[in-house]
Enzyme design. Sequence first.
Site, PDB file in Angstrom:
ATOM      1  CB  CYS A 109      50.650  33.509  49.665  1.00  0.00           C
ATOM      2  SG  CYS A 109      50.011  34.283  51.163  1.00  0.00           S
ATOM      3  CG  HIS A 141      46.742  35.440  48.511  1.00  0.00           C
ATOM      4  ND1 HIS A 141      47.178  34.169  48.798  1.00  0.00           N
ATOM      5  CD2 HIS A 141      47.030  35.638  47.197  1.00  0.00           C
ATOM      6  CE1 HIS A 141      47.690  33.616  47.705  1.00  0.00           C
ATOM      7  NE2 HIS A 141      47.621  34.496  46.721  1.00  0.00           N
ATOM      8  CG  HIS A 155      49.416  33.642  43.515  1.00  0.00           C
ATOM      9  ND1 HIS A 155      48.169  33.718  44.098  1.00  0.00           N
ATOM     10  CD2 HIS A 155      49.213  33.000  42.326  1.00  0.00           C
ATOM     11  CE1 HIS A 155      47.263  33.159  43.317  1.00  0.00           C
ATOM     12  NE2 HIS A 155      47.857  32.720  42.238  1.00  0.00           N
TER      13      HIS A 155
END
Length: 387
Positions: A302, A350, A362
């Site tokens: 990510c 994240h 993402h």
Amino acid sequence: MASHRKPRTRIPAPRTGHGRRTAVGFTTAALASVTLLSQSANAAPGDPRPASQSIEKVKEKVDTLYHQAETATQRYNAAKERTDQQRAKVDKLLDSVAQRTEKLNEARRTLGTYAAAQYRDGGLARSAATLLFSDDPQDVFDQSHLLDRLTGRQKQAVDNFRTQRTKAAEERRKAGASLATLTAAQKQLKTQKKTVQDKLTEARRLLANLTAKEKARLAAIEKKQAEEARRKAAALAEKQRQEAAARKKQQEQQGQQDGSGGSTTPSAPANSSKAAQAIAFAKAQLGKPYVWGATGPSSFDCSGLTQAAWKSAGISLPRTTWDQVKIGTRVSTSELQPGDLVFFYDDISHVGLYIGDGMMIHAPKPGDVVKKAPITEMPIYGSVRPA
């Protein structure tokens, strides 16, 4: 999911209660990659899933494992960054030691030349010349009666030798300490790598033990959650449009009061061009696999994706989510603009790239690919505008 600064010193442990990852759509994407494992050692007949464990509990545990793996991935990224930096430092120090050693040897050769000349000319006794040619000329020049016999240039050569020897010893010491630090960093890197692998292996094992009926039930649960996330994202996007319209109206009214005629058109955000470049890059990566610790070009995690996206726009971001959240300008969810970074969970494990209308691009997790998703599918920690 989630290369210079350390991660935040206060990082909450991955939660197992109300705030854990809902992982909308995550587990289903992994099913295809793990179904075959049901015929492998990971799904050994002797290690079945307890019959009393509901599919909801299995999903909850799998989601928790993926979240823990994501947090461990960020620690791995930070450890790898430190290791790479330390390795570069060690290489530089070793090069410096080699150069300093050469200077020391040159100073030693100069002393030998002077000693040989003194001996040929009879300026020094044979015993003194022997000392000058010894392995440690310092033994000679520590004797004042010999120093008195040297010319100015010869004394300069002695001083140079002493200086180079001292500096060489210091640089060897620094190199040794740096090597020890590198060894410790490599050990930490190995530990974090194993943590990630262990969490993912356990998650795959749980998924591999599901029956076809349980997998169908799991898919239905995730479909319902995904629909709810999309509904929330649409509501958020509508709220953002309403607030933007209200701000525009307020600006127009302010313009009328200031005598500007009320026809003022709000200028585009200062970062709109660079943000558009970052988004274009991210869109070009859609469908590429998530690989933990990857920064492209064929796969990403990510923070590797967001780092690469903004790098394509000429903006350098740090490697981990914990460092990326510290850069740029903090913005509220209602003020999000395309290109902003949205961070998730209390442990900031994240990050995604906002593209508007409540959506982001993402890299979710192992077994999944770079994709578009609602920002409402995970609990939002906060957002930043990199430029």
